[in-house]
Design an enzyme around this catalytic site. Structure first.
Site, PDB file in Angstrom:
ATOM      1  N   ARG A   1      42.290  33.858 -61.235  1.00  0.00           N
ATOM      2  CA  ARG A   1      43.132  33.283 -60.723  1.00  0.00           C
ATOM      3  C   ARG A   1      44.097  32.883 -60.669  1.00  0.00           C
ATOM      4  O   ARG A   1      45.087  32.812 -59.909  1.00  0.00           O
ATOM      5  CB  ARG A   1      42.679  31.496 -61.226  1.00  0.00           C
ATOM      6  CG  ARG A   1      40.924  31.622 -61.171  1.00  0.00           C
ATOM      7  CD  ARG A   1      40.264  29.887 -62.194  1.00  0.00           C
ATOM      8  NE  ARG A   1      41.280  28.789 -61.670  1.00  0.00           N
ATOM      9  CZ  ARG A   1      41.689  28.082 -62.320  1.00  0.00           C
ATOM     10  NH1 ARG A   1      40.425  27.688 -63.764  1.00  0.00           N
ATOM     11  NH2 ARG A   1      42.080  26.978 -62.692  1.00  0.00           N
TER      12      ARG A   1
ATOM     13  N   ASP B   1      34.994  29.869 -66.764  1.00  0.00           N
ATOM     14  CA  ASP B   1      35.640  28.005 -66.935  1.00  0.00           C
ATOM     15  C   ASP B   1      34.974  26.759 -65.612  1.00  0.00           C
ATOM     16  O   ASP B   1      34.211  27.350 -65.143  1.00  0.00           O
ATOM     17  CB  ASP B   1      36.705  28.027 -66.753  1.00  0.00           C
ATOM     18  CG  ASP B   1      38.176  29.260 -67.398  1.00  0.00           C
ATOM     19  OD1 ASP B   1      37.671  29.225 -68.724  1.00  0.00           O
ATOM     20  OD2 ASP B   1      38.691  29.753 -67.073  1.00  0.00           O
TER      21      ASP B   1
ATOM     22  N   ARG C   1      32.229  34.578 -69.962  1.00  0.00           N
ATOM     23  CA  ARG C   1      32.109  33.024 -69.841  1.00  0.00           C
ATOM     24  C   ARG C   1      33.391  32.902 -68.810  1.00  0.00           C
ATOM     25  O   ARG C   1      33.944  33.378 -68.183  1.00  0.00           O
ATOM     26  CB  ARG C   1      32.978  32.350 -70.908  1.00  0.00           C
ATOM     27  CG  ARG C   1      32.639  32.919 -72.032  1.00  0.00           C
ATOM     28  CD  ARG C   1      34.150  32.116 -73.453  1.00  0.00           C
ATOM     29  NE  ARG C   1      33.527  33.040 -74.809  1.00  0.00           N
ATOM     30  CZ  ARG C   1      34.076  32.678 -75.890  1.00  0.00           C
ATOM     31  NH1 ARG C   1      35.328  32.077 -75.854  1.00  0.00           N
ATOM     32  NH2 ARG C   1      33.558  33.653 -76.822  1.00  0.00           N
TER      33      ARG C   1
END
Length: 261
Positions: free
Chosen positions: A197, A52, A50
């Protein structure tokens, strides 16, 4: 029933991430709708991982099952004709039932593009991260090397992460530069939610002179997200490739496309 693998690229702007969510525009939702229209029946698409909201992909991998026979070109050009701007299928391959885009992958690859310039980007806005401060790239690289190997990455894990274990093996974390554009490449067996991140946030904290590179060891040992800097912006993050066993014959390694990715 036949199984097909797809490689997809997408611009994450305008999407609420990969995964289908009620009343939200998602990449998975757009792709499932397009594949279903091409197949003539509802199709569920499974991805390697996945992403974001605001995160891009230059080589996401997904698969689906159908009992409808179409040429591979139809699963590319035909599906693309039903996809919105910003999402495109790069190629389609027939794969055996043993293939699963998520569960048989043995490595994922990400690239973060960061503009280090006094003025914010305009033409590349949303496609690169941005930092205006002067950076010590030697300190950045020294800190990055301390993250290589197998570690408990709890300090770099989002609170909502659903991974069964925070222990991951980071095999690549390298920095290169083209003018004001920094390219940071990550490879690992798997990544935690927001892991890239969060690592970027910590490395930039070091590069700005706030901590020494050895501080990364303290973060790893703490195993606590609250001790690390904030999550860095999603704009420059790209899922750049997924590695599979050679038996599947898939061209899914990171590749250069359109200059930057």
């Amino acid at each position: 029933m036949s199984r097909y693998a797809l490689a997809i690229e997408y611009d994450g702007r305008g999407f609420s991430g990969w995964q289908i969510q009620p009343q939200m525009k998602t990449v998975q939702g757009a792709l499932e709708d397009a594949v279903s229209r091409m197949a003539g029946h509802p199709v569920r698409v499974h991805a390697a991982g996945r992403t974001d909201a605001g995160v891009h992909a230059s080589r996401q991998v997904a698969h689906f099952d159908t009992d409808v026979h179409r040429p591979l070109t139809a699963w590319v050009r035909g599906v693309n004709s039903f996809l919105p701007p910003g999402v495109a299928v790069l190629w389609a391959r027939a794969v055996p039932d043993s293939f699963h885009s998520r569960f048989v992958a043995h490595a994922r690859h990400y690239r973060y593009l960061l503009l280090n310039h006094p003025v914010r980007p305009a033409l590349m806005a949303g496609r690169v991260g941005w930092i205006h401060q002067s950076l010590d790239l030697g300190a950045f690289d020294a800190a990055a090397q301390r993250l290589l190997g197998t570690h408990d990455f709890s300090s770099f894990r989002a609170a909502e992460c659903q991974a069964k274990t925070p222990v991951k093996t980071l095999t690549r974390l390298s920095l290169s530069r083209q003018g004001d554009l920094l390219m940071v490449d990550f490879s690992a067996d798997a990544f935690l939610h927001h892991m890239v991140r969060n690592i970027m946030g910590a490395l930039l904290h070091v590069a700005k002179g706030n901590e020494a590179p050895e501080w990364i060891d303290t973060l790893l040992a703490a195993r606590e997200r609250a001790v690390a800097p904030p999550t860095f912006m999603p704009d420059g993050l790209y899922l750049a490739g997924v590695s599979y066993p050679a038996e599947y014959g898939l061209d899914t390694e990171p590749g250069e496309r359109h200059g930057l990715i």
